[in-house]
Design a protein around this motif. Structure first.
Motif, PDB file in Angstrom:
ATOM      1  N   PRO A  69       0.850  -1.164   0.031  1.00  0.00           N
ATOM      2  CA  PRO A  69       0.002   0.126  -0.142  1.00  0.00           C
ATOM      3  C   PRO A  69       0.740   1.266   0.173  1.00  0.00           C
ATOM      4  O   PRO A  69       2.182   1.140   0.357  1.00  0.00           O
ATOM      5  N   GLN A  70       0.487   2.277  -0.481  1.00  0.00           N
ATOM      6  CA  GLN A  70       1.191   3.567  -0.836  1.00  0.00           C
ATOM      7  C   GLN A  70       1.629   3.987   0.711  1.00  0.00           C
ATOM      8  O   GLN A  70       2.658   4.776   1.024  1.00  0.00           O
ATOM      9  N   ALA A  71       0.817   3.960   1.843  1.00  0.00           N
ATOM     10  CA  ALA A  71       1.105   4.315   3.244  1.00  0.00           C
ATOM     11  C   ALA A  71       2.651   3.736   3.517  1.00  0.00           C
ATOM     12  O   ALA A  71       3.685   4.326   4.059  1.00  0.00           O
ATOM     13  N   LEU A  72       2.630   2.404   3.293  1.00  0.00           N
ATOM     14  CA  LEU A  72       3.691   1.624   3.478  1.00  0.00           C
ATOM     15  C   LEU A  72       5.117   2.157   2.806  1.00  0.00           C
ATOM     16  O   LEU A  72       6.163   2.040   3.132  1.00  0.00           O
ATOM     17  N   LYS A  73       4.666   2.400   1.399  1.00  0.00           N
ATOM     18  CA  LYS A  73       5.934   2.584   0.487  1.00  0.00           C
ATOM     19  C   LYS A  73       6.324   3.937   0.828  1.00  0.00           C
ATOM     20  O   LYS A  73       7.622   4.153   0.813  1.00  0.00           O
ATOM     21  N   LEU A  74       5.604   4.830   1.487  1.00  0.00           N
ATOM     22  CA  LEU A  74       6.006   6.212   2.125  1.00  0.00           C
ATOM     23  C   LEU A  74       6.874   5.931   3.288  1.00  0.00           C
ATOM     24  O   LEU A  74       8.023   6.541   3.300  1.00  0.00           O
ATOM     25  N   LEU A  75       6.536   5.026   4.226  1.00  0.00           N
ATOM     26  CA  LEU A  75       7.495   4.541   5.395  1.00  0.00           C
ATOM     27  C   LEU A  75       8.591   4.064   5.025  1.00  0.00           C
ATOM     28  O   LEU A  75       9.638   4.503   5.523  1.00  0.00           O
ATOM     29  N   ILE A  76       8.698   3.197   3.839  1.00  0.00           N
ATOM     30  CA  ILE A  76       9.858   2.738   3.317  1.00  0.00           C
ATOM     31  C   ILE A  76      10.826   3.805   2.728  1.00  0.00           C
ATOM     32  O   ILE A  76      12.122   3.944   3.010  1.00  0.00           O
ATOM     33  N   ARG A  77      10.194   4.749   2.167  1.00  0.00           N
ATOM     34  CA  ARG A  77      11.007   5.739   1.382  1.00  0.00           C
ATOM     35  C   ARG A  77      11.439   6.765   2.500  1.00  0.00           C
ATOM     36  O   ARG A  77      12.592   7.330   2.115  1.00  0.00           O
ATOM     37  N   LEU A  78      10.912   6.996   3.520  1.00  0.00           N
ATOM     38  CA  LEU A  78      11.257   7.717   4.586  1.00  0.00           C
ATOM     39  C   LEU A  78      12.500   7.198   5.536  1.00  0.00           C
ATOM     40  O   LEU A  78      13.034   7.626   6.303  1.00  0.00           O
ATOM     41  N   ASN A  79      12.668   5.924   5.388  1.00  0.00           N
ATOM     42  CA  ASN A  79      13.612   4.975   6.205  1.00  0.00           C
ATOM     43  C   ASN A  79      15.097   5.091   5.515  1.00  0.00           C
ATOM     44  O   ASN A  79      15.136   4.760   4.369  1.00  0.00           O
ATOM     45  N   PRO A  80      16.146   5.613   6.258  1.00  0.00           N
ATOM     46  CA  PRO A  80      17.407   5.677   5.658  1.00  0.00           C
ATOM     47  C   PRO A  80      17.955   4.290   5.473  1.00  0.00           C
ATOM     48  O   PRO A  80      18.736   4.140   4.650  1.00  0.00           O
ATOM     49  N   LEU A  81      17.424   3.431   6.233  1.00  0.00           N
ATOM     50  CA  LEU A  81      17.984   1.900   6.188  1.00  0.00           C
ATOM     51  C   LEU A  81      17.520   1.496   4.886  1.00  0.00           C
ATOM     52  O   LEU A  81      18.553   0.548   4.308  1.00  0.00           O
ATOM     53  N   SER A  82      16.431   1.817   4.143  1.00  0.00           N
ATOM     54  CA  SER A  82      15.911   1.354   3.008  1.00  0.00           C
ATOM     55  C   SER A  82      16.832   1.746   2.022  1.00  0.00           C
ATOM     56  O   SER A  82      17.053   0.580   1.064  1.00  0.00           O
ATOM     57  N   TYR A  83      17.721   2.688   1.932  1.00  0.00           N
ATOM     58  CA  TYR A  83      18.600   3.008   0.835  1.00  0.00           C
ATOM     59  C   TYR A  83      19.922   2.152   1.017  1.00  0.00           C
ATOM     60  O   TYR A  83      20.494   2.009   0.038  1.00  0.00           O
ATOM     61  N   GLY A  84      20.108   1.762   2.165  1.00  0.00           N
ATOM     62  CA  GLY A  84      21.349   0.967   2.381  1.00  0.00           C
ATOM     63  C   GLY A  84      21.199  -0.436   2.035  1.00  0.00           C
ATOM     64  O   GLY A  84      21.924  -1.187   1.430  1.00  0.00           O
ATOM     65  N   VAL A  85      19.718  -0.953   2.270  1.00  0.00           N
ATOM     66  CA  VAL A  85      19.522  -2.204   1.871  1.00  0.00           C
ATOM     67  C   VAL A  85      19.386  -2.289   0.236  1.00  0.00           C
ATOM     68  O   VAL A  85      19.920  -3.151  -0.364  1.00  0.00           O
ATOM     69  N   ASP A  86      18.659  -1.439  -0.135  1.00  0.00           N
ATOM     70  CA  ASP A  86      18.810  -1.331  -1.849  1.00  0.00           C
ATOM     71  C   ASP A  86      20.023  -1.258  -2.422  1.00  0.00           C
ATOM     72  O   ASP A  86      20.340  -2.029  -3.471  1.00  0.00           O
ATOM     73  N   GLY A  87      21.076  -0.407  -1.752  1.00  0.00           N
ATOM     74  CA  GLY A  87      22.343  -0.442  -2.222  1.00  0.00           C
ATOM     75  C   GLY A  87      23.334  -1.524  -2.221  1.00  0.00           C
ATOM     76  O   GLY A  87      23.812  -2.116  -2.988  1.00  0.00           O
ATOM     77  N   LEU A  88      23.044  -2.553  -1.103  1.00  0.00           N
ATOM     78  CA  LEU A  88      23.676  -3.818  -1.028  1.00  0.00           C
ATOM     79  C   LEU A  88      22.937  -4.667  -1.767  1.00  0.00           C
ATOM     80  O   LEU A  88      23.675  -5.401  -2.485  1.00  0.00           O
ATOM     81  N   ARG A  89      21.568  -4.714  -2.007  1.00  0.00           N
ATOM     82  CA  ARG A  89      20.903  -5.650  -3.039  1.00  0.00           C
ATOM     83  C   ARG A  89      21.457  -5.293  -4.442  1.00  0.00           C
ATOM     84  O   ARG A  89      21.686  -5.989  -5.180  1.00  0.00           O
ATOM     85  N   GLY A  90      21.493  -4.126  -4.585  1.00  0.00           N
ATOM     86  CA  GLY A  90      21.917  -3.777  -6.151  1.00  0.00           C
ATOM     87  C   GLY A  90      23.206  -4.175  -6.169  1.00  0.00           C
ATOM     88  O   GLY A  90      23.756  -4.667  -7.393  1.00  0.00           O
TER      89      GLY A  90
END
Length: 127
Positions: A69-90
């Motif tokens: 849902p969009q609300a959870l996507k917003l929480l994920i985008r506000l979380n700085p750790l999401s960008y670290g996990v995305d960087g590692l995964r990429g």
């Protein structure tokens, strides 16, 4: 390799190590900032678990972002750790969802900001 993990691009291993370093400094600076303002260390573990566990759960490490849902996507985008996990995964295999530049920018900026706050609060401690 023994555990079954294969790196897709060996040239991105330094990028993965850099993301690991930034994630470690981010978590350490959060801990330093919180520990610096506590009077006693009894509640430190409770407060850290209260902060780190939601950061981890909303970091896209356990579930994919697609279909949420969009609300959870917003929480994920506000979380700085999401960008670290995305960087590692990429860097280690499946590609970047947010983009490597945005991952470095957000994770690096948040790490620098929290490192500054943690350092400042630590310098205020009276022995």
């Amino acid at each position: 390799m023994i555990a079954g993990f294969r790196v897709q691009n060996v040239f991105l291993l330094p990028v993965a190590v850099l993301f690991m370093f930034l994630i470690a400094v981010l978590c350490t600076s959060i801990g330093t900032a919180i520990a610096s303002v506590l009077e006693d260390m009894q509640g430190f573990q409770l407060i850290m678990n209260f902060l780190i566990m939601p950061l981890f759960f909303f970091s896209n490490a356990l579930f994919p972002v697609d279909g949420l849902p969009q609300a959870l996507k917003l929480l994920i985008r506000l979380n700085p750790l999401s960008y670290g996990v995305d960087g590692l995964r990429g860097a280690l295999g499946s590609g970047f969802q947010f983009g490597v530049g945005l991952d470095f920018l957000v994770l690096g900026a948040m790490t620098a900001a929290l490192l500054g706050v943690g350092s400042y609060l630590f310098s205020l401690i009276q022995l």
